[in-house]
Design a protein around this motif. Sequence first.
Motif: not given
Length: 145
Positions: A15, A19, A21, A71-72, A74-76, A78-79, A99
Motif C-alpha cells: 500500500d 500512495i 496525493a 499529504a502523501a 500523512q496518508t502513509s 494514517n495507513k 507527521s
Amino acid sequence: MNEERVQATEQLQRDLKTIAATVEHPSGLCMATASPKGEIRALHLHPRLLTQGAQAVGQVVTETVRLATNAAVQTSYNKMALALGDGMAIDVESVAGDSPFRSTWNPVVPPKAPAEQGPPERRPRAPRVEDQDDDAFFENPMWLR
C-alpha cells in the motif's frame, strides 16, 4: 497471530508503494500529484500562472509539490496507524518526526495576525443582596427531623 501480523505488514508495504496525493495550491493556479518520497507524478499549471514570471511559477510549483508530498506522507502515517496500531505509529513519529499535518495545518498560507485588541471590557459586579430568609429554614427545629 504472528502470521496475520506478517501478512498485514506485507500488505502495508504494498500500500505504501502506491500512495500518492493530489493537492491544489491555495491560489488555484497549480495542482500536483506526489508520492511520499516527493516524486512528482502529475503537474497541472493554470495558464494565468505562466504570465506571472519564472520566479512565481517556481515558487507556486515548489509549494504545491511540498503540499502534495506532505499529504502523501500523512496518508502513509494514517495507513500505518490503521495497520499497526496507534502505539506503533507514535513510536515511528518519535523516530521520524511529527507527521506533516500534526506539525502544521497549512504550511503555505501564513497565519493571519490577530487584530490588535485592548483588554476585555470589565463589567461591574451586581451588588450582593443579603437574604434574611436563608437561615430561617434551618432555625426551625421541626424541619431537622
